[in-house]
Motif scaffolding. Structure first.
Motif, PDB file in Angstrom:
ATOM      1  N   THR A 254     -85.414   0.382 -79.725  1.00  0.00           N
ATOM      2  CA  THR A 254     -85.559   0.204 -78.277  1.00  0.00           C
ATOM      3  C   THR A 254     -84.190   0.057 -77.615  1.00  0.00           C
ATOM      4  OG1 THR A 254     -87.729  -0.833 -78.544  1.00  0.00           O
ATOM      5  CG2 THR A 254     -86.562  -1.264 -76.490  1.00  0.00           C
ATOM      6  N   ALA A 255     -83.315  -0.731 -78.243  1.00  0.00           N
ATOM      7  CA  ALA A 255     -81.964  -0.915 -77.711  1.00  0.00           C
ATOM      8  C   ALA A 255     -81.196   0.407 -77.710  1.00  0.00           C
ATOM      9  CB  ALA A 255     -81.223  -1.962 -78.536  1.00  0.00           C
ATOM     10  N   CYS A 256     -81.335   1.173 -78.793  1.00  0.00           N
ATOM     11  CA  CYS A 256     -80.637   2.467 -78.873  1.00  0.00           C
ATOM     12  C   CYS A 256     -81.151   3.438 -77.825  1.00  0.00           C
ATOM     13  CB  CYS A 256     -80.805   3.069 -80.265  1.00  0.00           C
ATOM     14  SG  CYS A 256     -79.733   2.334 -81.507  1.00  0.00           S
ATOM     15  N   ALA A 257     -82.466   3.404 -77.569  1.00  0.00           N
ATOM     16  CA  ALA A 257     -83.030   4.296 -76.556  1.00  0.00           C
ATOM     17  C   ALA A 257     -82.431   4.015 -75.187  1.00  0.00           C
ATOM     18  CB  ALA A 257     -84.540   4.135 -76.510  1.00  0.00           C
ATOM     19  N   ALA A 258     -82.100   2.730 -74.931  1.00  0.00           N
ATOM     20  CA  ALA A 258     -81.496   2.371 -73.648  1.00  0.00           C
ATOM     21  C   ALA A 258     -80.022   2.723 -73.579  1.00  0.00           C
ATOM     22  CB  ALA A 258     -81.687   0.880 -73.391  1.00  0.00           C
ATOM     23  N   ALA A 259     -79.407   2.989 -74.725  1.00  0.00           N
ATOM     24  CA  ALA A 259     -77.953   3.211 -74.741  1.00  0.00           C
ATOM     25  C   ALA A 259     -77.549   4.579 -75.264  1.00  0.00           C
ATOM     26  CB  ALA A 259     -77.279   2.135 -75.602  1.00  0.00           C
ATOM     27  N   VAL A 260     -78.501   5.364 -75.757  1.00  0.00           N
ATOM     28  CA  VAL A 260     -78.154   6.582 -76.498  1.00  0.00           C
ATOM     29  C   VAL A 260     -77.443   7.614 -75.636  1.00  0.00           C
ATOM     30  CG1 VAL A 260     -80.336   7.815 -76.068  1.00  0.00           C
ATOM     31  CG2 VAL A 260     -79.060   8.197 -78.205  1.00  0.00           C
ATOM     32  N   SER A 261     -77.694   7.610 -74.340  1.00  0.00           N
ATOM     33  CA  SER A 261     -77.043   8.589 -73.463  1.00  0.00           C
ATOM     34  C   SER A 261     -75.684   8.120 -72.980  1.00  0.00           C
ATOM     35  CB  SER A 261     -77.943   8.883 -72.255  1.00  0.00           C
ATOM     36  OG  SER A 261     -78.101   7.715 -71.462  1.00  0.00           O
ATOM     37  N   ARG A 262     -75.246   6.935 -73.453  1.00  0.00           N
ATOM     38  CA  ARG A 262     -74.025   6.346 -72.909  1.00  0.00           C
ATOM     39  C   ARG A 262     -72.923   6.146 -73.947  1.00  0.00           C
ATOM     40  NH1 ARG A 262     -74.845   4.077 -67.904  1.00  0.00           N
ATOM     41  NH2 ARG A 262     -76.991   4.214 -67.168  1.00  0.00           N
ATOM     42  N   ALA A 263     -73.245   6.241 -75.223  1.00  0.00           N
ATOM     43  CA  ALA A 263     -72.228   5.966 -76.236  1.00  0.00           C
ATOM     44  C   ALA A 263     -72.533   6.727 -77.520  1.00  0.00           C
ATOM     45  CB  ALA A 263     -72.155   4.455 -76.524  1.00  0.00           C
ATOM     46  N   ARG A 264     -71.468   7.207 -78.159  1.00  0.00           N
ATOM     47  CA  ARG A 264     -71.642   7.918 -79.421  1.00  0.00           C
ATOM     48  C   ARG A 264     -72.129   6.987 -80.518  1.00  0.00           C
ATOM     49  NH1 ARG A 264     -66.618  12.201 -80.116  1.00  0.00           N
ATOM     50  NH2 ARG A 264     -67.177  13.561 -78.347  1.00  0.00           N
TER      51      ARG A 264
ATOM     52  N   HIS B 226     -76.518  -2.288 -71.661  1.00  0.00           N
ATOM     53  CA  HIS B 226     -77.861  -1.722 -71.518  1.00  0.00           C
ATOM     54  C   HIS B 226     -78.721  -2.039 -72.749  1.00  0.00           C
ATOM     55  CE1 HIS B 226     -76.307   0.603 -68.087  1.00  0.00           C
ATOM     56  NE2 HIS B 226     -77.586   0.827 -67.788  1.00  0.00           N
ATOM     57  N   ALA B 227     -78.130  -1.913 -73.930  1.00  0.00           N
ATOM     58  CA  ALA B 227     -78.872  -2.186 -75.157  1.00  0.00           C
ATOM     59  C   ALA B 227     -79.278  -3.658 -75.226  1.00  0.00           C
ATOM     60  CB  ALA B 227     -78.034  -1.808 -76.371  1.00  0.00           C
ATOM     61  N   LEU B 228     -78.351  -4.552 -74.866  1.00  0.00           N
ATOM     62  CA  LEU B 228     -78.628  -5.987 -74.921  1.00  0.00           C
ATOM     63  C   LEU B 228     -79.716  -6.369 -73.922  1.00  0.00           C
ATOM     64  CD1 LEU B 228     -77.928  -8.778 -76.042  1.00  0.00           C
ATOM     65  CD2 LEU B 228     -76.145  -8.945 -74.275  1.00  0.00           C
ATOM     66  N   CYS B 229     -79.633  -5.849 -72.710  1.00  0.00           N
ATOM     67  CA  CYS B 229     -80.625  -6.179 -71.689  1.00  0.00           C
ATOM     68  C   CYS B 229     -82.009  -5.650 -72.062  1.00  0.00           C
ATOM     69  CB  CYS B 229     -80.188  -5.619 -70.335  1.00  0.00           C
ATOM     70  SG  CYS B 229     -78.788  -6.497 -69.595  1.00  0.00           S
TER      71      CYS B 229
END
Length: 418
Positions: free
Chosen positions: A178-188, A131-134
């Motif tokens: 932006t990448a973290c916003a896409a992944a923050v709910s999925r990984a610590r 998600h972060a990469l995309c």
């Protein structure tokens, strides 16, 4: 005996499209609200992080497309009116024709810019890394050419809100946010990275200071409207108006005066004659005028550059690297502006290195790549907004170039004709 199939399951199946349509409308509305909050009338560009956050949580490409098309439609909502005023103002189209063309441009740009986000949407069970990469790839695609030619409202603008003055590292950290916003709910790990970015942002904002414009430099806004260049009488009248404005500014002790984009129109031999004495007087008094004009590049087909020209005590020019598509930049047409080189160096004015942003470039990132690597002393913006000065677009354009100046830590001088 044959029995009829039960009616209840088909009834439920037919009811499914309605909730799905309502969900898409809700996502479109979400994207539109973010556009209004981040841009005019809002000023909270940090809220752009909500878009990749919501994008990562929705299911399916249609939903991913919906949130972003809502954002781009709301953010660029003035395109139909701008097209109507511009093309009818120059009598290229009637008002209804120009309005229809504007609506087509408005919808097309939203679809084009939303498509990468839809195509790159990972499956719901994909990893946080994917998600972060995309999200990062989609941000790059809508920010740099070829899509970046219409790359207004880029999510990359969040960098200037989070890391003012940090230049290229700040842009990289903004993309990371932006990448973290896409992944923050999925990984610590993404949550820890987000925490680190918050700390770095607080640090950047605490040490940021407002850049100071050089003493006795001034940018003048004008209210001269659309320039009628159809006769020498109108050309001479405009020349006298602009000369009077510049002379008044210099009489008030300014040493460098900035006038708006295309304020003197196409530079002709007659205009060179009319301006000769003034330019000589500026040079003798060690005064410098920065003025927007069009310079002929070729006669057949007719090509011209949308340029900022420096006259008086200093000399130089910078050509627009991206004139407005369809309005000025029309590859293949009989008349078109040409694109200036991306490698044009800074221009020295009164001992200061000056970067330029000419009108449409205020809305884009990529023409300003140099100032993120080596900051100039001043960023000068020239614009001619006779067709949009009362619209949200004028405010969004100002926000865009102010964000670039803020990220690069450079003082901004901006001259606009209305």
């Amino acid at each position: 005996m044959f029995s009829l199939p039960p009616l209840l399951p088909p009834a439920r199946a037919s009811a499914q499209p309605l909730p799905r349509a309502l969900a898409c409308l809700a996502l479109i509305a979400t994207g539109a609200l973010v556009a209004l909050a981040a841009w005019y009338p809002g000023q909270w560009q940090v809220l752009l992080l909500l878009l990749p956050a919501v994008w990562s949580r929705v299911r399916g490409r249609t939903s991913a497309f919906a949130i972003w098309i809502g954002y781009y439609l709301a953010g660029a909502r003035d395109i139909p009116v701008v097209c109507m005023r511009f093309f009818s103002g120059y009598r290229e189209l009637t008002q209804p024709e120009a309005l229809v063309l504007g609506v087509a441009f408005w919808i097309a740009q939203a679809c084009v810019l939303a498509t990468p986000w839809a195509l790159l949407k990972p499956d719901s069970d994909s990893s946080a890394t994917r998600h972060a990469l995309c999200a990062t790839i989609a941000t790059v695609l809508v920010t740099v050419p070829p899509l970046g030619i219409i790359g207004w409202l880029s999510p990359a603008y969040v960098a200037s809100a989070l890391f003012p003055g940090w230049k290229a590292p700040g842009l990289v950290l903004g993309m990371t946010a932006t990448a973290c916003a896409a992944a923050v709910s999925r990984a610590r790990f993404a949550q820890r990275m987000a925490t680190l970015l918050v700390i770095l942002s607080l640090l950047a904002r605490s040490v940021a200071s407002a850049p100071v414009v050089p003493s006795r430099w001034t940018a003048l806004d004008t209210r001269l409207g659309r320039f009628d260049q159809s006769s020498y009488a109108s050309l001479y009248a405009r020349t006298q108006q602009v000369q009077a404005i510049a002379q008044r500014a210099f009489s008030e002790s300014a040493t460098v005066v900035v006038l708006p984009e295309e304020i003197v129109g196409l530079w002709r031999p007659a205009m060179s004659y009319w301006w000769r004495d003034d330019i000589q007087a500026f040079a003798t008094a060690k005064r410098t005028l920065i003025v927007g004009m069009d310079l002929t590049a070729s006669v057949t087909p007719f090509r011209y550059s949308d340029s900022a020209v420096i006259v008086g005590a200093d000399h130089g020019r910078l050509d627009s690297r991206q004139p407005v598509p369809a309005a000025l930049w029309r590859p293949g047409a009989a008349v078109s502006a040409v694109r200036g080189s991306l490698t044009q160096p800074y221009v020295m004015v009164a001992g200061k290195s000056v970067a330029f942003s000419i009108c449409y470039e205020d809305l884009l990132w990529w023409p300003h790549w140099r100032i993120l690597l080596r900051s100039p002393d001043v960023l000068v913006s020239l614009s001619n907004g006779w067709f949009d000065s009362d619209l949200a677009l004028a405010h969004i354009q100002r926000q865009g170039i102010a964000a670039i100046a803020r990220l690069s830590g450079v003082p901004l001088l901006r001259a606009v004709n209305r």
